[in-house]
Each structure stands twice: as structure tokens, then as C-alpha cells.
Design an enzyme around this catalytic site. Structure first.
Site, PDB file in Angstrom:
ATOM      1  N   LYS A 112      16.016  40.429  14.416  1.00 26.25           N
ATOM      2  CA  LYS A 112      14.674  41.070  14.608  1.00 26.25           C
ATOM      3  C   LYS A 112      14.558  41.846  13.386  1.00 26.25           C
ATOM      4  O   LYS A 112      13.274  42.200  13.037  1.00 26.25           O
ATOM      5  CB  LYS A 112      14.670  41.466  15.963  1.00 26.25           C
ATOM      6  CG  LYS A 112      15.035  40.750  17.236  1.00 26.25           C
ATOM      7  CD  LYS A 112      13.803  40.396  17.869  1.00 26.25           C
ATOM      8  CE  LYS A 112      14.287  39.588  19.309  1.00 26.25           C
ATOM      9  NZ  LYS A 112      15.333  38.624  19.156  1.00 26.25           N
TER      10      LYS A 112
HETATM   11  C1  LIG Z   1      15.228  37.168  19.630  1.00 26.28           C
HETATM   12  C2  LIG Z   1      16.650  36.676  19.553  1.00 26.28           C
HETATM   13  C3  LIG Z   1      16.552  35.213  19.479  1.00 26.28           C
HETATM   14  C4  LIG Z   1      15.511  34.322  19.870  1.00 26.28           C
HETATM   15  O1  LIG Z   1      14.527  34.002  18.964  1.00 26.28           O
HETATM   16  P1  LIG Z   1      13.104  33.678  19.111  1.00 26.28           P
HETATM   17  O2  LIG Z   1      12.446  33.956  18.036  1.00 26.28           O
HETATM   18  O3  LIG Z   1      12.617  34.485  20.446  1.00 26.28           O
HETATM   19  O4  LIG Z   1      13.258  32.351  19.511  1.00 26.28           O
HETATM   20  C5  LIG Z   1      17.971  34.791  19.244  1.00 26.28           C
HETATM   21  N1  LIG Z   1      19.185  35.270  19.099  1.00 26.28           N
HETATM   22  C6  LIG Z   1      19.101  36.646  18.883  1.00 26.28           C
HETATM   23  C7  LIG Z   1      20.291  37.363  18.832  1.00 26.28           C
HETATM   24  C8  LIG Z   1      17.769  37.330  19.059  1.00 26.28           C
HETATM   25  O5  LIG Z   1      17.736  38.590  19.004  1.00 26.28           O
END
Ligand SMILES: *Cc1c(COP(=O)(O)O)cnc(C)c1O
Length: 495
Positions: A112
Site C-alpha cells: 500500500k
Molecule cells: C491490500 C493488500 C492486498 C490486496 O490488494 P488489492 O489492491 O486490494 O487487490 C494484497 N496483499 C496485501 C499485503 C495487501 O495489503
């Protein structure tokens, strides 16, 4: 370039407008009116660049009301080596066919950060560009990762304040400590008695409360959101797929124009949608493998064409993928079938919790996507196997991705290089990773970090090191009904 709603409403805004507003006024998501293209010449140029330069180059195609110089300045800061220790998005070769795109070297050890380090800077500029005088108040409900990444990204950004609500017993100890020790003058963190849905519902209520909006407006404040429905979070995620392709070229692993496959562990469909946009821009991507955990609603959807959220919800060891409504799927439906159809499907999802797409749309999806899933047992086995056989430590989400990538490659021996998005540091989920490898539980959740480090001779990343020794700044726990009052209190407004 203008941005319009996936549901056909009349909003037409600039990139800055889309980033500031977040959601279109008809409830749809913002999309650019056209997708800019990159060709072989562009890729050759991109190959010569640093990550921040690549990011500014790609972003400038989408955010044409920001100058290249502005974007470069922001990208240099966002992806600086002291924030992304070990590189912004390094590509690691696992074997002759599989490459892991490590997206977790940022300040919260999850992918993120790739978007939330840059988006606050884009919002800050958007406020200036749109002549906004009010303070943007970012309100977040989190089940763990997003809250911390947003706090870290918005910390001390001019013109912006941020408040995060989390369920008091619904996040891990590490996640709680990450948030409660957050630094910054404009940040605030509050626990609520309840679960994640309570936090989410409370935040949505505040967003939809006209009286609240008027009261805030009288005090020169407006609400804004940091979650992945905002285009400002999606655009920066396109960059690392282009960057990975350049790195493969530079390493001599592929030749110009050669196709690759990509696997993304998916929750809200944001990250994989960014890969699809990269493909639409002309990046030579053959197949997009959408990897799910036991909550395999997307696997079923891609196989059958029916999206049905009326199903059991499971809590898994890859919690950031425990999602039954993948919001960004709406963007894909829009691109492939237009706004009228999308508005209709979203209405059905809202009222019936399910919808079925027609065969034309299904065929279009099949051209690009394969949906696969990996259950808990296989997730643990993948972590163990990858550590023992490849000497490489992965987290639970990445394990789901890697397992699905291997499933795909076995069923489709196309001989193309596979890039797997790695979305979190193994230390962020140290306890489950430790148990997967050893078959036994660590002493407790915090000591799991040290125990995993000792077991694997790898280092705890700086954002998680000594987390239990930092000063706890935020201790407030409130009833969920008290959330609006807490917001006003935080802003010093009398309700
Ligand atoms: C948010 C997240 C995801 C999923 O990503 P999306 O964009 O919601 O599909 C996968 N792995 C981790 C560690 C995340 O924090």
C-alpha cells in the site's frame, strides 16, 4: 485528460479534481476518458531511468494537469532510498521462469506504500490546483494495513488532517502498535468497540451525513478518503508493472516486445486492475492471473461470470485479501462494457448481492484474466517450500500469489516469464510465516519477529524493528456510536 464516472453520471473532472473528490457523485469510480499508450521507444527510454523517473513519466501521461517537474519532485521524495530501503520495487529472480516483484520495502512494509507515499503529495497539489481553501480531513476505517500506510503517507502533509478508526480487537498486535505509535502533528488514531464492519459502517455514515458536511464546511473542512477507489491510489500502481518489464529487459531476461505473464494476489481488485491498465497502455503482458485465498469469490466470478457475495466469509492468514466486495472490479466492468451496463450490475450487487454478466463481456474477461485460488493449507506449504527449496522468505499473501502462478504455469506451459507481485514483508505476518515453516507456534506475536529472524537468518525491516519499544501516543477507545463526536472533537468543532 478528463475523468468520468463508471456509472455515467455527469461529473467531468481533471485528474486533480478526481483525486480530491475520490468518488464520483453518482457513486461510481473515476476513470480517465482514454488510456495513454506507450510503445517500444518509450520503453527503451524508461529502461534508462530510475524508479522515481519512471513513475513521473507514467504518471504524467495520466495526470496531465500536473507538470512533469511537479511529479518528478514528488516521486523523488516519495520513493527516496531512505523511505524505501532496498529499492522501490526490486525484481527478484526466483528461478528461470518466475520473478518476484517486491513491493513492500516502504515505511509500513506492505505494498500500500507504493501508492500511499505519493498520493498525499498529489492531493496536496490538487488542493492548490483547484483553489481549495478548506482543510481536507481524511477519514479511514481500517482492518490493519491501509490505516498505517495512510497515516504514514499523510503525516505532516500541508492542508490535510487524517483520522483512522480501527476495531479494538480486530487487528494484530503488530498492526495496533504500528498505528498507536504513529508520529506526526496532523494524525489521530482511535479504536472502537466493535469489528471492522462497525468501523467501516461508522465511517460511511459520517461521509453520507449532510448535516455533518455542512458543519464541517462552516469550519472550513471537507471529508476525503484514502482507500483504493481513489484514482490517486491506482495510477501509481501502474508504474511498477512497467518498471518490472524494464528490469527484465535490462537484465537480459527478455527481449524487446516479448510477452510476460503477471500474477497478483488480489483483494479489492486494485492492484491487478493497475496491471490491466499497464497492459492496455501497450505493455507486452499476455495473461493476468488473479490469485485469491479461500475467499475465492473472484475465482468463481472469472470462471462462471456470476458474482455472488451471498456466501460464507472466512478469516484467513492473508487477511488483506479477506474481501467479498472487490470495489475496483467496477472499473474493469466499465472499461469492457460501458457505463450503462456497469450501473445496472452495481445496482444488482447492491440490492441482491449478486449479478451475472453477459457472454460478450465474459469473453472479453477471458481474453485477459485467469482466476485461481489457494487455500490455507497450500498457503502454508508454499511458504515452507519456497524457503526450503529456494532459500527465499515470503509472506502469506505472496504465497497465495506464487501458488496460483505455479498452478497457472503447470496448466499453461506457454514458456513466458511470470512476474508475481509480492505485497507484504514476511515480517508483517511473522507469526503465520514462522508457523508455516516450523509447524509450531512462536512464543507470542511480537517475539515471532525475532524468532523468524533467528530461524531464517534474515533481517527485520526497519519499520517493524523495536516496534514494542516506541512511545504509544494514541490510547482512546470509544463506542462506535461516538465516532462522529470524536471527529468533531479532533477538529475542535462544537457539535
Ligand atoms: C491490500 C493488500 C492486498 C490486496 O490488494 P488489492 O489492491 O486490494 O487487490 C494484497 N496483499 C496485501 C499485503 C495487501 O495489503
Amino acid at each position: 485528460m478528463n475523468y468520468i464516472s463508471t456509472r455515467g453520471g455527469k461529473d467531468i473532472v481533471s485528474a486533480a479534481g478526481a483525486i480530491k473528490q475520490g468518488l464520483a457523485s453518482d457513486g461510481g469510480l473515476f476513470m480517465p476518458q482514454s488510456i495513454p499508450q506507450i510503445d517500444g521507444q518509450d520503453l527503451a527510454e524508461l529502461c534508462e531511468m530510475s524508479y522515481p523517473e519512471r513513475a513521473a513519466y507514467i504518471l504524467s501521461r495520466f495526470l496531465d494537469d500536473y507538470s512533469y517537474e511537479e511529479l518528478l519532485e514528488d516521486c523523488e521524495k516519495a520513493y527516496s532510498p531512505d523511505r524505501f530501503v532496498g529499492g522501490a520495487a526490486p525484481l527478484r529472480k526466483l528461478n528461470d521462469d518466475i520473478f518476484v516483484l517486491e513491493l513492500w520495502h516502504g515505511p509500513t512494509s506492505a505494498f500500500k506504500d507504493m501508492a500511499l507515499q505519493i498520493m498525499p503529495k498529489l492531493l496536496s497539489r490538487a488542493l492548490v490546483k483547484t483553489g481549495e481553501k478548506r482543510t481536507a480531513f481524511i477519514l479511514v476505517a481500517t482492518s490493519g494495513d491501509t490505516g498505517k500506510a495512510a497515516l504514514e503517507g499523510y503525516r505532516d502533509v500541508p492542508g490535510v488532517k487524517i483520522m483512522v478508526f480501527y476495531p479494538v480487537d480486530g487487528v494484530s498486535r503488530v498492526q495496533k502498535l504500528q498505528m498507536s505509535t504513529q508520529l506526526g502533528e496532523n494524525v489521530s488514531v482511535c479504536a472502537i468497540e466493535g469489528n471492522f464492519d462497525d468501523a467501516q459502517t461508522g465511517v460511511k455514515k459520517i461521509f453520507g451525513d449532510a448535516e455533518m458536511a455542512a458543519l464541517l464546511n462552516d469550519n472550513d473542512v471537507f471529508l476525503s478518503s484514502a482507500n483504493s477507489i481513489n484514482w490517486g491510489r491506482l495510477a501509481p500502481q501502474i508504474v511498477y508493472y512497467v518498471s518490472a518489464y524494464c528490469d527484465l529487459l535490462n537484465a537480459g531476461e527478455i527481449i524487446a516486445g516479448e510477452m510476460i505473464d503477471i500474477t497478483v494476489p488480489t483483494g479489492n481488485f486494485g492492484n491487478i486492475f493497475a496491471a490491466y491498465i499497464a497492459k492496455s497502455m501497450g505493455l507486452p503482458i499476455n495473461r493476468l492471473v488473479c490469485a485469491s485465498n479461500k475467499n475465492n469469490i473472484l475465482t468463481d466470478f472469472l470462471a462462471t461470470g456470476t458474482y455472488d457475495r451471498n456466501r460464507q466469509f472466512y478469516t484467513t492468514m492473508s487477511p488483506s485479501m479477506d474481501i467479498l466486495i472487490s470495489s475496483n472490479l467496477e472499473r474493469l466492468l466499465y472499461v469492457m462494457s460501458g457505463c450503462e451496463n456497469t450501473a445496472e450490475l452495481m445496482k444488482k450487487l447492491n440490492t441482491e448481492g449478486a449479478y451475472t454478466i453477459d457472454s460478450t463481456l465474459k469473453a472479453k474477461l477471458d481474453e485477459h484474466f485467469t482466476g485461481l485460488f489457494c487455500d490455507e493449507e497450500n498457503t502454508a506449504a508454499e511458504i515452507k517450500r519456497t524457503f526450503n527449496e529456494d532459500g527465499y522468505l515470503i509472506d502469506t499473501h505472496t504465497a497465495v500469489g506464487l501458488n496460483c502462478a505455479k498452478q497457472y504455469m503447470e496448466a499453461n506451459p506457454d514458456g513466458l516469464k511470470m512476474v508475481v507481485a509480492s505485497t507484504a514483508s514476511p515480517y508483517k505476518f511473522a507469526s503465520d510465516v514462522y508457523t508455516s515453516i516450523t509447524g509450531k507456534a512462536p512464543t507470542d506475536e511480537l517475539s515471532a519477529l525475532d524468532e523468524l529472524s533467528a530461524l531464517t537468518s534474515t533481517e527485520i525491516p526497519y519499520p517493524l524493528k523495536d516496534i514494542d519499544k516506541r512511545e504509544v501516543r494514541f490510547k482512546t477507545v470509544i463506542e462506535k456510536q461516538a465516532m462522529p463526536a470524536e471527529v468533531l472533537k479532533n477538529l475542535g468543532i462544537k457539535g
